[in-house]
Design an enzyme around this catalytic site. Structure first.
Site, PDB file in Angstrom:
ATOM      1  N   GLY A   7     -11.049  10.711   3.101  1.00 59.72           N
ATOM      2  CA  GLY A   7      -9.886  10.588   2.421  1.00 59.72           C
ATOM      3  C   GLY A   7      -8.969  12.004   3.683  1.00 59.72           C
ATOM      4  N   ALA A   8      -8.510  11.338   4.184  1.00 62.71           N
ATOM      5  CA  ALA A   8      -7.399  12.185   5.403  1.00 62.71           C
ATOM      6  C   ALA A   8      -6.486  11.966   5.271  1.00 62.71           C
ATOM      7  CB  ALA A   8      -8.094  11.847   6.903  1.00 62.71           C
ATOM      8  N   SER A  10      -2.284  13.378   3.008  1.00 63.18           N
ATOM      9  CA  SER A  10      -1.539  14.537   3.218  1.00 63.18           C
ATOM     10  C   SER A  10      -2.901  16.256   2.283  1.00 63.18           C
ATOM     11  CB  SER A  10      -0.528  14.378   2.086  1.00 63.18           C
ATOM     12  OG  SER A  10      -1.156  14.321   0.611  1.00 63.18           O
ATOM     13  N   ASN A 103      -5.340  12.392  -8.737  1.00 58.90           N
ATOM     14  CA  ASN A 103      -4.609  12.676  -9.512  1.00 58.90           C
ATOM     15  C   ASN A 103      -5.405  12.453 -11.032  1.00 58.90           C
ATOM     16  OD1 ASN A 103      -2.075  13.653  -9.050  1.00 58.90           O
ATOM     17  ND2 ASN A 103      -1.369  12.220  -7.782  1.00 58.90           N
ATOM     18  N   ARG A 131       2.181  14.252   4.836  1.00 61.99           N
ATOM     19  CA  ARG A 131       1.794  12.660   5.973  1.00 61.99           C
ATOM     20  C   ARG A 131       3.207  12.736   7.087  1.00 61.99           C
ATOM     21  NH1 ARG A 131      -1.977   8.521   5.787  1.00 61.99           N
ATOM     22  NH2 ARG A 131      -1.858   8.321   7.913  1.00 61.99           N
ATOM     23  N   LYS A 182      -1.699  18.311 -16.621  1.00 63.37           N
ATOM     24  CA  LYS A 182      -1.198  17.599 -15.580  1.00 63.37           C
ATOM     25  C   LYS A 182      -0.605  16.410 -16.176  1.00 63.37           C
ATOM     26  CE  LYS A 182      -1.296  17.586 -10.818  1.00 63.37           C
ATOM     27  NZ  LYS A 182      -2.126  17.969  -9.439  1.00 63.37           N
ATOM     28  N   SER A 250       5.360  11.499  -6.697  1.00 65.59           N
ATOM     29  CA  SER A 250       4.579  10.805  -6.002  1.00 65.59           C
ATOM     30  C   SER A 250       4.663   9.197  -6.567  1.00 65.59           C
ATOM     31  CB  SER A 250       2.777  11.440  -6.025  1.00 65.59           C
ATOM     32  OG  SER A 250       2.686  11.172  -7.768  1.00 65.59           O
TER      33      SER A 250
END
Length: 303
Positions: A7-8, A10, A103, A131, A182, A250
Site C-alpha cells: 500500500g504505497a 500516503s 481507518n 500524495r 477514533k 479524508s
C-alpha cells in the site's frame, strides 16, 4: 529483518521513506508489473518534508515475487485490506507479524481471519500526509502513532525500528479503545463534511447536528464497554474541528476525487454495533441514509 510495505499511498510511503533513510531494510510490494515499471522509471519514492525534497531508492517488487515476508506493513484502504493480504498470505513466514494501518473497524478482523497463527498488530495515527503526484508524498504534519495487539500485550522487538525512523509512537495496552474513539470522531465529522461540502471548520454552523451525533456516539461507546473514551468524545470532536478547520476530511477528499469511501468501516460498522447492542440512534441512522443517497447521486459505491 526487512519490512515489506503493501500500500504505497500516503501513510505507507511516509513510513517506508522514514524507515529506509534510517537504515532499516524496506521493500515495497506493488500490485502489478505496470505499477512496478512506473515506479522504476522515477527511481524511488519522493518525500517532501518542510519544503525539502528527497528521493529514496527503496527496493520494490510486484505481487508475483515469492520472497518470504516476516514483517508486513499493510497501509491500503480498509476495503482493500482483506484482498491485499490474501494475495500475499502464502508468503508469510512462520512467526510473521502484520501492522494494520486501516481507518475504522472491521477490516482488522477480516485480515486476522486470513492469517491464522500470525500476529496482527493495530496502529492508529494522527500523522498528516498526502500524495502530491505518483510516487510523491508530502509530510503535512507531525503526529503520533499508537500501536497495540488486542490478543497479546507484549511489545514487539521491532519498535526500535520506529525510534530509528523517528516515527513517534506509544505502545497501547488498550488499542481497541483508541480505535473506537477514533471511529466515533470520524463518524461525527467526516460524513457531515461530505453532506455539506465543506472543510472541517465548515461544521461550526451545524453545531446542533454535530452535538446530536456526539450524544448518540457516546451511548454507543458506553454500550460497547469504552466509557472512558465516551467521556472525552464531545470535547475532542470540537477540538479536532477547530484544530483542523482548514482541512478537508479524508471522506470528503475521496468523494471529491470520485473514489470509493470507507463508509462500511466507519458509519456502517457503528450502525451494526448499535443494532447488536439494541440501541436506537436516529441521528446516526439519518446521516448514514443521507450519505448513501449522496454516494448514489455521485455514482459511487455504497460499500
Amino acid at each position: 529483518m526487512s519490512w515489506h510495505v503493501l500500500g504505497a499511498g500516503s501513510l505507507g510511503s511516509l513510513w517506508a521513506t522514514r524507515l529506509f533513510r534510517a537504515g532499516v531494510p524496506v521493500q515495497l510490494i506493488l500490485r502489478d508489473p505496470q505499477r512496478l515499471a512506473s515506479y522504476r522509471q522515477v527511481s524511488g519514492l519522493t518525500l517532501i518534508e518542510q519544503g525539502q525534497t528527497s528521493v529514496y531508492p527503496i527496493a520494490a517488487a510486484d505481487l508475483s515475487d515469492q520472497t518470504p515476508i516476516t514483517r508486513l506493513l499493510l497501509a491500503c484502504k480498509a476495503y482493500d485490506a482483506a484482498e491485499a493480504v490474501a494475495a500475499v498470505a502464502h508468503r508469510m513466514a512462520p512467526g510473521a507479524e502484520v501492522v494494520l494501518l486501516q481507518n475504522g473497524l472491521g477490516s482488522q478482523e477480516e485480515v486476522s481471519a486470513l492469517l491464522p497463527g500470525k500476529r496482527c498488530l493495530v496502529a492508529s495515527t494522527t500523522e498528516g500526509a498526502f500524495r502530491d503526484g505518483d510516487w510523491q508524498v508530502v509530510f503535512a504534519g507531525q503526529g503520533h502513532t499508537w500501536l497495540g495487539d488486542p490478543a497479546d500485550n507484549t511489545p514487539p522487538a521491532w519498535l526500535s525500528d520506529l525510534e530509528r525512523g523517528q516515527i513517534p509512537y506509544t505502545w497501547s495496552p488498550d488499542i481497541l479503545a483508541r480505535l473506537w474513539h477514533k471511529l466515533a470522531l470520524n463518524c461525527a465529522i467526516n460524513p457531515l463534511t461530505v453532506l455539506y461540502g465543506c472543510r472541517n471548520g465548515g461544521l461550526m454552523p451545524h453545531h446542533e447536528e454535530v452535538d446530536a451525533l456526539c450524544a448518540e456516539l457516546v451511548q454507543l461507546l458506553i454500550s460497547c464497554g469504552y466509557a472512558q473514551a465516551a467521556e472525552q468524545l464531545h470535547g475532542d470532536v470540537w477540538r479536532v474541528i477547530e484544530a483542523t478547520a482548514a482541512n478537508y476530511s479524508s471522506m470528503y477528499q475521496d468523494v471529491a476525487s470520485g473514489r470509493r469511501t470507507e463508509i462500511s468501516y466507519l458509519l456502517g460498522y457503528a450502525r451494526t454495533a448499535a443494532e447488536r447492542s439494541g440501541l436506537q440512534l436516529p441521528a446516526l441512522q439519518s446521516v448514514y441514509q443521507r450519505l448513501l443517497e449522496h454516494l448514489d447521486a455521485h455514482g459511487l459505491p455504497r460499500y
